[in-house]
Design a protein around this motif. Sequence first.
Motif, PDB file in Angstrom:
ATOM      1  N   MET A   1      -4.559 -31.993   2.698  1.00  0.00           N
ATOM      2  CA  MET A   1      -4.787 -33.389   3.030  1.00  0.00           C
ATOM      3  C   MET A   1      -3.916 -33.725   4.242  1.00  0.00           C
ATOM      4  O   MET A   1      -2.711 -33.507   4.227  1.00  0.00           O
ATOM      5  CB  MET A   1      -4.401 -34.245   1.816  1.00  0.00           C
ATOM      6  CG  MET A   1      -4.555 -35.707   2.036  1.00  0.00           C
ATOM      7  SD  MET A   1      -4.244 -36.710   0.559  1.00  0.00           S
ATOM      8  CE  MET A   1      -5.531 -36.146  -0.518  1.00  0.00           C
ATOM      9  N   GLU A   5      -5.627 -39.030   6.217  1.00  0.00           N
ATOM     10  CA  GLU A   5      -6.213 -39.221   4.886  1.00  0.00           C
ATOM     11  C   GLU A   5      -5.224 -39.892   3.946  1.00  0.00           C
ATOM     12  O   GLU A   5      -5.597 -40.771   3.160  1.00  0.00           O
ATOM     13  CB  GLU A   5      -6.667 -37.885   4.298  1.00  0.00           C
ATOM     14  CG  GLU A   5      -7.853 -37.276   5.003  1.00  0.00           C
ATOM     15  CD  GLU A   5      -8.169 -35.884   4.504  1.00  0.00           C
ATOM     16  OE1 GLU A   5      -9.359 -35.614   4.268  1.00  0.00           O
ATOM     17  OE2 GLU A   5      -7.233 -35.064   4.357  1.00  0.00           O
ATOM     18  N   GLY A  79      -4.868 -36.705  -4.486  1.00  0.00           N
ATOM     19  CA  GLY A  79      -5.293 -37.905  -3.790  1.00  0.00           C
ATOM     20  C   GLY A  79      -5.036 -39.181  -4.560  1.00  0.00           C
ATOM     21  O   GLY A  79      -5.433 -40.262  -4.137  1.00  0.00           O
TER      22      GLY A  79
END
Length: 85
Positions: A1, A5, A79
């Motif tokens: 990531m 992001e 995430g």
Amino acid sequence: MDQDEVRVLAAAEFTRRMRAGKLRGGFQLDDWQISEPYEAQVRGLRGTERLLVVDFVPRGEARARGHFKLSVAVDPDTGVADMLR
């Protein structure tokens, strides 16, 4: 990531939290300066973890009344984003 992001996920969580219970139009993300993500140890229910943290600092008039910041931590593996206390 990548860092972009992480910033997008952090901004989405920050916006969701700040708009909760506010009148329509009462919160503007542009009123906040967003930091670059940095790695930090964060203590939570699952113990201490190394997460990426993004700070949100108010711009302009709010800053003149006293410096404060709100932070959102993002797990780079999953995430998942959450606001820090």
